[in-house]
Motif scaffolding. Structure first.
Motif, PDB file in Angstrom:
ATOM      1  N   GLU A 336      63.675  67.250 -21.795  1.00 20.14           N
ATOM      2  CA  GLU A 336      63.259  66.357 -22.880  1.00 20.14           C
ATOM      3  C   GLU A 336      64.465  65.688 -23.530  1.00 20.14           C
ATOM      4  O   GLU A 336      64.443  64.478 -23.813  1.00 20.14           O
ATOM      5  N   GLN A 337      65.528  66.455 -23.763  1.00 22.16           N
ATOM      6  CA  GLN A 337      66.734  65.907 -24.379  1.00 22.16           C
ATOM      7  C   GLN A 337      67.402  64.886 -23.466  1.00 22.16           C
ATOM      8  O   GLN A 337      67.909  63.851 -23.919  1.00 22.16           O
ATOM      9  N   PHE A 338      67.408  65.154 -22.182  1.00 23.46           N
ATOM     10  CA  PHE A 338      67.989  64.228 -21.208  1.00 23.46           C
ATOM     11  C   PHE A 338      67.258  62.887 -21.237  1.00 23.46           C
ATOM     12  O   PHE A 338      67.887  61.820 -21.288  1.00 23.46           O
ATOM     13  N   GLU A 339      65.939  62.938 -21.235  1.00 26.30           N
ATOM     14  CA  GLU A 339      65.163  61.699 -21.278  1.00 26.30           C
ATOM     15  C   GLU A 339      65.355  60.977 -22.607  1.00 26.30           C
ATOM     16  O   GLU A 339      65.423  59.740 -22.642  1.00 26.30           O
ATOM     17  N   GLN A 340      65.438  61.726 -23.683  1.00 20.44           N
ATOM     18  CA  GLN A 340      65.636  61.103 -24.998  1.00 20.44           C
ATOM     19  C   GLN A 340      66.981  60.366 -25.045  1.00 20.44           C
ATOM     20  O   GLN A 340      67.079  59.259 -25.594  1.00 20.44           O
ATOM     21  N   THR A 341      67.999  60.978 -24.468  1.00 21.05           N
ATOM     22  CA  THR A 341      69.314  60.329 -24.427  1.00 21.05           C
ATOM     23  C   THR A 341      69.252  59.026 -23.635  1.00 21.05           C
ATOM     24  O   THR A 341      69.829  58.007 -24.035  1.00 21.05           O
ATOM     25  N   LEU A 342      68.557  59.044 -22.519  1.00 26.51           N
ATOM     26  CA  LEU A 342      68.419  57.832 -21.711  1.00 26.51           C
ATOM     27  C   LEU A 342      67.635  56.751 -22.449  1.00 26.51           C
ATOM     28  O   LEU A 342      67.933  55.558 -22.319  1.00 26.51           O
ATOM     29  N   LYS A 343      66.634  57.166 -23.220  1.00 26.90           N
ATOM     30  CA  LYS A 343      65.861  56.194 -24.005  1.00 26.90           C
ATOM     31  C   LYS A 343      66.738  55.547 -25.080  1.00 26.90           C
ATOM     32  O   LYS A 343      66.632  54.343 -25.332  1.00 26.90           O
ATOM     33  N   GLU A 344      67.584  56.331 -25.699  1.00 26.29           N
ATOM     34  CA  GLU A 344      68.471  55.793 -26.734  1.00 26.29           C
ATOM     35  C   GLU A 344      69.454  54.778 -26.146  1.00 26.29           C
ATOM     36  O   GLU A 344      69.855  53.830 -26.829  1.00 26.29           O
ATOM     37  N   MET A 345      69.824  54.976 -24.888  1.00 28.80           N
ATOM     38  CA  MET A 345      70.717  54.024 -24.227  1.00 28.80           C
ATOM     39  C   MET A 345      69.943  52.921 -23.510  1.00 28.80           C
ATOM     40  O   MET A 345      70.532  52.091 -22.825  1.00 28.80           O
ATOM     41  N   HIS A 346      68.594  52.954 -23.628  1.00 27.44           N
ATOM     42  CA  HIS A 346      67.703  51.943 -23.043  1.00 27.44           C
ATOM     43  C   HIS A 346      67.638  51.997 -21.522  1.00 27.44           C
ATOM     44  O   HIS A 346      67.161  51.049 -20.894  1.00 27.44           O
ATOM     45  N   PHE A 347      68.124  53.082 -20.928  1.00 29.69           N
ATOM     46  CA  PHE A 347      67.961  53.227 -19.482  1.00 29.69           C
ATOM     47  C   PHE A 347      66.540  53.656 -19.123  1.00 29.69           C
ATOM     48  O   PHE A 347      66.138  53.561 -17.962  1.00 29.69           O
ATOM     49  N   LEU A 348      65.800  54.141 -20.080  1.00 26.68           N
ATOM     50  CA  LEU A 348      64.461  54.664 -19.836  1.00 26.68           C
ATOM     51  C   LEU A 348      63.529  54.185 -20.923  1.00 26.68           C
ATOM     52  O   LEU A 348      63.901  54.109 -22.093  1.00 26.68           O
ATOM     53  N   LYS A 349      62.318  53.854 -20.536  1.00 27.20           N
ATOM     54  CA  LYS A 349      61.293  53.471 -21.503  1.00 27.20           C
ATOM     55  C   LYS A 349      60.011  54.199 -21.142  1.00 27.20           C
ATOM     56  O   LYS A 349      59.802  54.618 -20.014  1.00 27.20           O
ATOM     57  N   GLY A 350      59.123  54.333 -22.103  1.00 29.01           N
ATOM     58  CA  GLY A 350      57.899  55.093 -21.879  1.00 29.01           C
ATOM     59  C   GLY A 350      57.986  56.464 -22.497  1.00 29.01           C
ATOM     60  O   GLY A 350      59.068  56.979 -22.798  1.00 29.01           O
ATOM     61  N   ASN A 351      56.821  57.087 -22.652  1.00 30.82           N
ATOM     62  CA  ASN A 351      56.755  58.369 -23.353  1.00 30.82           C
ATOM     63  C   ASN A 351      56.863  59.566 -22.422  1.00 30.82           C
ATOM     64  O   ASN A 351      57.517  60.539 -22.721  1.00 30.82           O
ATOM     65  N   SER A 352      56.184  59.501 -21.284  1.00 25.15           N
ATOM     66  CA  SER A 352      56.163  60.659 -20.392  1.00 25.15           C
ATOM     67  C   SER A 352      56.440  60.213 -18.963  1.00 25.15           C
ATOM     68  O   SER A 352      55.845  59.251 -18.480  1.00 25.15           O
ATOM     69  N   THR A 353      57.352  60.872 -18.308  1.00 28.80           N
ATOM     70  CA  THR A 353      57.728  60.511 -16.948  1.00 28.80           C
ATOM     71  C   THR A 353      57.372  61.637 -15.983  1.00 28.80           C
ATOM     72  O   THR A 353      57.029  62.747 -16.385  1.00 28.80           O
ATOM     73  N   ASP A 354      57.486  61.324 -14.702  1.00 26.84           N
ATOM     74  CA  ASP A 354      57.202  62.334 -13.679  1.00 26.84           C
ATOM     75  C   ASP A 354      58.159  63.515 -13.775  1.00 26.84           C
ATOM     76  O   ASP A 354      57.787  64.653 -13.481  1.00 26.84           O
ATOM     77  N   LEU A 355      59.392  63.235 -14.182  1.00 26.16           N
ATOM     78  CA  LEU A 355      60.383  64.317 -14.307  1.00 26.16           C
ATOM     79  C   LEU A 355      59.965  65.319 -15.368  1.00 26.16           C
ATOM     80  O   LEU A 355      59.957  66.536 -15.132  1.00 26.16           O
ATOM     81  N   LEU A 356      59.603  64.826 -16.524  1.00 22.42           N
ATOM     82  CA  LEU A 356      59.207  65.719 -17.612  1.00 22.42           C
ATOM     83  C   LEU A 356      57.878  66.397 -17.309  1.00 22.42           C
ATOM     84  O   LEU A 356      57.676  67.574 -17.628  1.00 22.42           O
ATOM     85  N   LYS A 357      56.964  65.660 -16.694  1.00 23.90           N
ATOM     86  CA  LYS A 357      55.680  66.258 -16.313  1.00 23.90           C
ATOM     87  C   LYS A 357      55.898  67.411 -15.340  1.00 23.90           C
ATOM     88  O   LYS A 357      55.238  68.446 -15.424  1.00 23.90           O
TER      89      LYS A 357
END
Length: 746
Positions: A336-357
């Motif tokens: 979750e923290q990894f995805e949040q970091t990517l969202k803050e840098m705009h590399f990732l968008k969306g709430n839930s991804t296959d990785l987190l699922k």
């Protein structure tokens, strides 16, 4: 005179001139007449068509007006095109790439407008189009040169495209510094990227960059635990990303390590290259939407990168047993923290991804992985060597972990069952009770792999007891699949050895009986600790028991048939035990008997301490009986047995009766085998028949008649009337005494 003068004038040409003048005057008058007629006709026609001529004149005036407008518009557009091109050149010299790209777009728009108008000269359009192409390529060249300065790859040779070594030879130089000499009014990086975006070439650049980034940087960092990024800050606003190895014993990296390595690289990319806003038109609305270059790169790399993280990292981080599931919550938080970091840098968008699922669905993955691991372990055991054995006895037990107390509902059922069982035991208290080992498996040897297989089944069911509902059901049916797999795999994989090697056939027989024995109670031991519908009766393995018993029996019977065929083949070389007074015939018969005894003794040693004693004695007794029955059949079919033949037949039979019992050696301790050798008639059906035959071979006519005893003696119990008469005719000559004896055999 006149004629003469005329002739002279004619010869001089004067007369001809006068004639021409006359003709010309005539023609002139005629022309004038015709012109007068024509004028009259024109005047007449003009009066008739005057209205039509007026309409045509109006149309011509309109055409002339439109042509004038077109020329004016054409001139204006050409002026706009020229202005745009001039402004483009000026902006390009000043390295204002966004402005230059904008003017080039305006010039393109002017050319498109002119092209849409009818009547434009083809040469002009070709010239404009050529000019636009040249200037666009010129701008792209300058932007390409600037891009090369922003991101410089140092890649390994083309031959080294994969592996850890190629990753170690990879470097990425990033530079986001503004241009020197103050030519541009703003930062160079946004200018270059926005200009590429305007020209529609940015995606091509980023796609190539993303492929190289994935192949040489991101994927190797995920796949190799020893590979780590190294960030070297240069002077100004540039940085060099390189890679180095660190010693580790891990085969697969932990999720936290992978996330840390990826974040290091992506943070540098975001800082030096990809934190740039881009304006993109939104379809339908016509408005512009501001996105960052990081979002563009993220869309290109995320799916492949996350799939690699799952495949090379998260799959191997799934716990091996249920006790570690709670610890996996830490991995979920890290994801979750990894995805949040990517969202803050705009590399990732969306709430839930296959990785987190995937990380959150750990229970399902744990069950799937556990089931897969169990099946793989089981298959490895099934394909291992059979001959490595362990000895089991009634006291042998599979260690079962302590199971938790069943649920309240099941507890009530168990209490009722216990009370009923207690009452029944009270009723049987004064009656004869069974031995404690009555239903135990007899002493024998089984494959070490099969014992481990059964332990694996018990461990898996114990794991199911403390797992979630879904996991428990999956694990239970995985255990059933283990035994169904054994039923299909083992007879096929070991088919050749099971047919050729009698010891392996015996061990396989024991293996099947061992498994079947445990399957009788395996489900009952766990059913009250499993969820519905398993606890309601579905948790059973009893239906598999007949199949396993049949599998073991059929394999051993096939080996028995093979041994029987071999015994009969050896006895077929005895020349039917006829004419034994001939030395060659006696030698052949004696050799056949010795080979049979040797084969049986060898089998006795092979099966010793392997088969349960009762199965061993039955098997050896059956094979010895086969040999004896064949000998009896051959002897009773002889038509003539001389005295010498009889003595030699008796000698051969005595060899069998003396050495036959010695093949019964079920136990390694010789002293314990005597009890089984003394009861050979119990296991050899034709043993007493054979003993009677030996007596007949040495008996007189009267002794034979006495042993017949009017069909009530021991001879009559073993042979039929015809068989005894046939023996008498073969052994004795045709005399009155023989006839008298034959008459008494009825």
């Amino acid at each position: 005179m006149t004629s003469f003068v005329a002739q002279v004038l004619a010869s001089s040409g004067k007369l001809e001139k006068d004639d021409l003048g006359t003709k010309i005057s005539t023609l002139s008058r005629r022309v004038e007449e015709i012109k007068s007629e024509v004028c009259d006709m024109i005047n007449k026609k003009y009066d008739e068509f005057l209205p039509s001529m007026q309409s045509a004149e109006e149309l011509m005036n309109q055409v002339n007006g439109i042509s004038g407008d077109l020329d004016t518009l054409k001139s204006c557009i050409e002026n706009e095109f020229d202005t745009a091109i001039e402004n483009y050149h000026r902006a390009l010299l000043e390295k204002k790439y966004i402005v230059a790209a904008g003017h080039l777009e305006k010039a393109q728009g002017s050319a498109n407008t002119l092209k849409a108008r009818k009547g434009c000269e083809l040469k002009i359009m070709k010239a404009l189009s050529t000019e636009l192409t040249i200037q666009k390529q010129n701008l792209l060249y300058h932007l390409g040169e600037e891009w090369k300065k922003l991101a410089v790859w140092k890649l390994p040779p083309s031959k080294e495209t994969d592996g850890l070594e190629s990753a170690l030879k990879t470097e990425l130089h990033l530079c986001s510094a503004a241009p020197k000499e103050g030519i541009s009014t703003g930062p160079l990086l946004p200018s270059v990227l926005q200009a590429l975006s305007i020209l529609g070439e940015l995606n091509t650049k980023i796609k190539f960059f993303s492929k190289v980034l994935l192949k040489y940087v991101l994927k190797p960092l995920i796949m190799y635990p020893s590979l780590h990024p190294l960030v070297n800050e240069q002077t100004g606003q540039s940085v060099v990303l390189s890679f180095h190895c660190m010693d580790t014993k891990l085969e697969h990296p932990s999720p936290s390590t992978v996330y840390l390595k990826l974040n290091t690289v992506l943070e540098q990319l975001h800082k030096h290259l990809f934190d740039v806003p881009l304006s993109e038109p939104v379809e339908r609305s016509g408005k512009e939407l501001t996105v960052t270059l990081a979002e563009v790169l993220g869309d290109l790399i995320w799916e492949e990168m996350s799939d690699c993280i799952i495949r090379e990292c998260l799959v191997y981080s799934i716990p091996a047993n249920s006790s570690q599931l709670e610890q996996y919550e830490e991995v979920i938080k890290e994801t979750e923290q990894f995805e949040q970091t990517l969202k803050e840098m705009h590399f990732l968008k969306g709430n839930s991804t296959d990785l987190l699922k995937y990380a959150r669905n750990v229970n399902s993955h744990f069950a799937s992985k556990k089931c897969q691991d169990v099946i793989v372990a089981a298959r490895n055991l099934m394909t291992s060597e059979i001959h490595n054995t362990v000895k089991i006895s009634p006291e042998s037990k599979v260690v079962v972990p302590k199971l938790p107390n069943p649920g309240t509902g099941n507890k009530v059922k168990m209490e009722k069952a216990s009370k009923t069982l207690h009452n029944e035991m009270m009723n049987l208290e004064n009656e004869r009770q069974l031995d404690q080992h009555t239903f135990s498996l007899p002493v024998c040897r089984i494959s070490d792999s099969v014992q481990k297989l059964m332990e694996l089944a018990y461990q898996t069911l114990s794991e199911a007891v403390v797992s979630t509902h879904q996991c428990a059901v999956q694990l239970f049916y995985t255990v059933r699949n283990i035994f169904q797999l054994f039923y299909d795999v083992v007879p096929t994989y070991h088919k050749e050895n099971l047919l050729k090697l009698p010891q392996l056939a015996a061990i396989h027989h024991n293996n099947c009986m061992f498994i079947g024995h445990h399957l009788l109670t395996l489900g009952h031991q766990f059913r009250h600790h499993l969820p519905q519908p398993l606890c309601d009766g579905a948790a059973t393995f009893v239906d598999l028991v007949p199949g396993f018993r049949r599998l073991g029996t059929e394999c051993f019977l096939a080996q028995m048939r093979s041994q029987k065929a071999e015994l009969l083949e050896r006895l077929s070389t005895a020349r039917n035990f006829s004419n034994l007074d001939d030395e060659s015939n006696y030698s052949a018969a004696s050799k056949a008997v010795r080979q049979v005894i040797h084969q049986l003794k060898r089998l006795g040693k092979v099966w010793q301490d392997v088969l349960p004693v009762n199965i061993y004695c039955k098997a050896m007794g059956t094979l010895l009986n086969t040999a004896i029955a064949e000998v009896i059949n051959k002897i009773t079919m002889l038509e003539d047995i001389s005295t010498e033949d009889g003595d030699r037949l008796y000698s051969l039979c005595r060899t069998i009766t003396e050495e036959g019992p010695q093949v019964f050696t079920p136990l390694p301790e010789e002293s314990k085998n005597k009890r089984y050798q003394e009861v050979v008639p119990v296991y050899v059906q034709k043993w007493m028949t054979f003993k009677e035959l030996m007596i007949v071979l040495q008996a007189s006519l009267q002794e034979i008649v006495d042993r017949w005893a009017d069909g009530k003696g021991p001879l009559a119990a073993e042979f039929s009337t015809n068989e005894v008469k046939s023996l008498i005719r073969a052994l004795f000559q045709n005399t009155d005494r023989r006839a008298a004896a034959l008459s008494k055999i009825k």
